[in-house]
Each structure stands twice: as structure tokens, then as C-alpha cells.
Enzyme design. Structure first.
Site, PDB file in Angstrom:
ATOM      1  N   ARG A  87       0.831  -1.216   0.000  1.00 24.24           N
ATOM      2  CA  ARG A  87       0.000   0.000   0.000  1.00 24.24           C
ATOM      3  C   ARG A  87       0.860   1.260   0.000  1.00 24.24           C
ATOM      4  O   ARG A  87       0.421   2.321  -0.437  1.00 24.24           O
ATOM      5  CB  ARG A  87      -0.959  -0.001   1.187  1.00 24.24           C
ATOM      6  CG  ARG A  87      -1.873   1.230   1.247  1.00 24.24           C
ATOM      7  CD  ARG A  87      -3.110   0.986   2.100  1.00 24.24           C
ATOM      8  NE  ARG A  87      -2.763   0.551   3.433  1.00 24.24           N
ATOM      9  CZ  ARG A  87      -2.443   1.383   4.440  1.00 24.24           C
ATOM     10  NH1 ARG A  87      -2.408   2.684   4.241  1.00 24.24           N
ATOM     11  NH2 ARG A  87      -2.169   0.901   5.643  1.00 24.24           N
ATOM     12  N   ASP A 136      -2.889  17.934 -16.430  1.00 25.39           N
ATOM     13  CA  ASP A 136      -3.323  16.612 -16.862  1.00 25.39           C
ATOM     14  C   ASP A 136      -2.995  16.507 -18.347  1.00 25.39           C
ATOM     15  O   ASP A 136      -3.616  17.162 -19.185  1.00 25.39           O
ATOM     16  CB  ASP A 136      -4.821  16.438 -16.621  1.00 25.39           C
ATOM     17  CG  ASP A 136      -5.336  15.051 -17.015  1.00 25.39           C
ATOM     18  OD1 ASP A 136      -4.673  14.363 -17.821  1.00 25.39           O
ATOM     19  OD2 ASP A 136      -6.419  14.667 -16.537  1.00 25.39           O
TER      20      ASP A 136
END
Length: 399
Positions: A59, A184
Site C-alpha cells: 500500500r 493533466d
């Protein structure tokens, strides 16, 4: 050999990859494990203080994630990168690393629908303020920045109207006011555009799209400075949990080996399809930066290495025409994603931007008859033949 001087295609294959020292495996192994055995408690303490030194728990970081993040960072000429479970996971985690309650974001008024929902609906509940602005209006961007502005966020080319923003100019404006620029760059990929080279602070990719290219994985990547990526990883990725699985990271890396070849074909096909649509009597307007009439065509030539495979176009007969066209395609798939080797088509108002009101869409040029086409790498004659037959069938349906 200086790997930084390699051609782009060689970089996508070799940079960031290390052959397995234990077995000599040519392809990187998939480290399909949730945890890692540590030598002693001192090692655990050391790694918990600095996850970049090794691995404790998937994780936080895994060898597969680390390799993918490094590979994209090298392609983007960034210091470091981190891979996450989705493009939106990358977007939300990057933004939350930089803002807190009482801060302000300036964002482009045309964004992927879920990105806008996250910034406008979710972050507002936590006291983060937002101003939307046309990022090609540079005076408007200056006026929108406030003393508490921490981020100027944009897509270029933007989804779905393919507007091009001058990254270098926006970065200068933002930095004068102490704000970070997040770009982006999903529609472009590192093959076409490198925002960090133009002054941006952070570049984000939905790796689901062009980086992977085969429609078999959901993933995202953030690239920035080493300091920023450390903050993204701990405590933000650690606690928000948008971790990429080792197998998904491996799938993206396999797809990236053909990124240059695919992008060359996407660009070539995109130009031919855009020119075809531009001459079709049923089409009102084509949005493609490679067309000379695109309002930022000259900027696109300067800022981008090619014009990409994404096209939007307005049909003259509006929503019913869009619906009829979507239901008529055969080889092209009706699907909301993009960047695949196969061509995908969608009706933007009812799919990628469904959560905007009709008034909000109209205000930014997302018209009710607007279609978004992700041009694949098939033989372009077949793509055009499918569009031609489908447009003819559409016209019969709406008569």
C-alpha cells in the site's frame, strides 16, 4: 551509453527497467505480494521513515509501482514519479497533497467531468475554494488568482473540446503568485508533450489511456519533484489508499513498450480522420488541433510533437443525431474511455460529462450533438469507412 540521449522509443523500452538480479529474468517480475519481510527492527524503523529506500507494504510502495513511476518520470524529464490505482486517484491525491481548508484553486473551465466534480463538489465540503476560468484567456487567469491560491489546474489538450493552453505562459503567471501548476496531459502522452519542460510543477496521466494503450488496466501516474512525490506517498497515498496493484503496474509497463509506435499511428490516423470529418456535410464543427482553423493550431505546433488521436465534432442535428451515430457504428466501439489501439466513440454530454448541467456544458462549448472519437491504430481507411456508413445511416434515422 547515456540513456538520457536515447530516442523516445528506446527510452520507453529500457528506462527504469532492471533485469531481475536473482534469476536473470528479462521482463520485470510481478511482485504480487502484500508485504515484505524485513531483516530486523532497525530496518523497519529506517524504511518507515523513508519509503523510497525500500519496501515494507505494497500500500506504500512496491517494486512494480516504483518501476512504473520511475519510467514515466524519466520520459517526462521529472525528478520522480508515483503510480496509482486510477487516473482520478492520481488527480485527487496530487491535489490533496497541495491544498487544505481555506486554500483556493484556479482550474480550467473545461475538464474531465469527474475531475470537476472532485474539485467543485468534494473539496468544497472541506473549505477549498474554486474559480473556473478559460485558461487560454491569460488576463482572466491573472485576475482569478487570489492570495490563497495554491494550484492552477488544467488539461491540455482538454477533454472533450481539445482546447490547447500555453503551459509556459500559465506557469509564469502562476509562479509569480506562488501557485503550483498541475497539468493533466493524458490526451497527449509523454510522446507528444512534456509539461515540466514548459514550466509546470506536476504532470498527471491517466495511464489507463495511451500509456497502457490496450484497454486492459486502470491506472494513473503523477510526476514532479522528489520532495513532492515523497509527500504524495506519505501520508497521502498511505492514508487515501489509491494504491496500484503490482499486476496493473506491470500491464502498463508492457503497453508502454510500444508507446512511440502507437502514438505515431494515432497521430497519422487522427489527422486523416479529422480532415474527413471536416468535409462531411452532416458535421457542423471539428475540434482537432492539427486543423489550421483550430484556434490554438500554432500553439499546438509549438508546444506538441504531433496532434494526437483525439477528435471531437459537433453534428448539425444535435442530440438525436449523436444518439443515432452512436447506435450505428460497427467496427468503432461505443465506449467512454480513450487511447486504446482500437477506435472508441462516445457522446460526451451523456457520457464523460453527464454530471454537468446542460447550461454548464453549453457555456464551455460541449454541445448536445458533440461526439468524441478516440482514433485507434487500425487501417485508417477502415475507420473512415465505418464513420462514412454510420453517418449515412444516422441521416436516414433522423429524417
Amino acid at each position: 551509453m547515456d540513456k538520457k540521449k536515447m530516442g523516445f522509443g528506446s527510452k520507453t523500452i529500457h528506462l527504469g527497467q532492471e533485469h531481475d538480479p536473482r534469476t536473470g529474468a528479462h521482463n520485470s517480475p510481478i511482485y504480487q505480494t502484500s508485504t515484505f519481510v524485513l531483516d530486523n527492527v532497525d530496518e523497519a524503523i529506517r524504511l518507515n521513515k523513508d519509503q523510497e529506500l525500500g519496501y515494507t507494504y505494497t500500500r506504500f510502495r512496491s517494486p512494480s509501482e516504483a518501476e512504473l513511476g520511475k519510467k514515466v518520470a524519466l520520459l517526462e524529464n521529472g525528478e520522480a514519479g508515483i503510480a496509482l490505482a486510477s487516473g482520478l486517484g492520481a488527480i485527487s491525491t496530487a491535489i490533496m497533497t497541495l491544498v487544505k481548508g481555506g486554500d483556493h484553486i484556479v482550474a480550467a473551465d473545461v475538464l474531465y467531468g469527474c475531475t470537476l466534480t472532485f474539485i467543485d463538489d468534494i473539496l468544497s465540503d472541506y473549505g477549498v475554494e474554486l474559480t473556473l476560468v478559460d485558461t487560454t484567456d491569460y488576463e482572466a487567469v491573472k485576475e482569478a488568482i487570489q492570495p490563497n491560491t495554491k494550484i492552477v489546474y488544467l488539461e491540455t489538450p482538454c477533454n472533450p473540446i481539445l482546447r490547447i493552453t500555453d503551459i509556459e505562459r500559465i506557469s509564469k503567471i502562476a509562479h509569480e503568485h506562488g501557485a503550483k501548476v498541475l497539468v493533466d496531459s493524458t490526451f497527449a502522452s509523454p510522446y507528444i508533450q512534456n509539461p515540466l519542460d514548459l514550466g509546470a510543477d506536476v504532470v498527471i496521466h491517466s495511464a489507463t489511456k495511451y500509456l497502457s494503450g490496450h484497454g486492459n488496466v486502470v491506472a494513473g501516474v503523477i510526476v514532479g519533484t522528489e520532495e513532492f512525490i515523497r509527500k504524495v506517498r506519505m501520508p497521502h497515498l498511505q492514508t487515501l489508499g489509491a494504491v496500484i496493484s503490482p499486476f496493473d503496474a506491470w500491464l502498463v509497463m508492457q503497453g508502454m513498450k510500444t508507446l512511440e509506435l502507437r502514438m505515431e499511428r494515432h497521430c497519422e490516423n487522427g489527422m486523416k480522420v479529422a480532415e474527413y470529418l471536416n468535409e462531411h456535410p452532416a458535421v457542423e464543427k471539428v475540434y482537432y488541433p492539427g486543423l489550421p482553423e483550430h484556434p490554438q493550431h500554432e500553439l499546438a505546433k509549438k508546444q506538441m510533437n504531433g496532434f494526437g488521436g483525439m477528435i471531437s465534432f459537433d453534428l448539425k442535428d444535435g442530440f438525436e443525431a449523436g444518439k443515432a451515430l452512436m447506435n450505428s457504428v460497427e467496427m468503432i466501439s461505443l465506449a467512454t474511455s480513450l487511447g486504446n489501439v482500437d477506435s472508441l466513440i462516445q457522446h460526451s454530454p451523456s457520457m464523460s460529462h453527464f454530471d454537468m448541467t446542460p447550461e454548464e456544458r453549453a457555456a464551455v462549448g460541449i454541445n448536445e450533438g458533440q461526439v468524441r472519437l478516440s482514433v485507434g491504430v487500425e487501417n485508417v481507411e477502415d475507420i473512415i469507412a465505418d464513420l462514412d456508413a454510420s453517418l449515412a445511416k444516422m441521416e436516414e434515422i433522423i429524417k
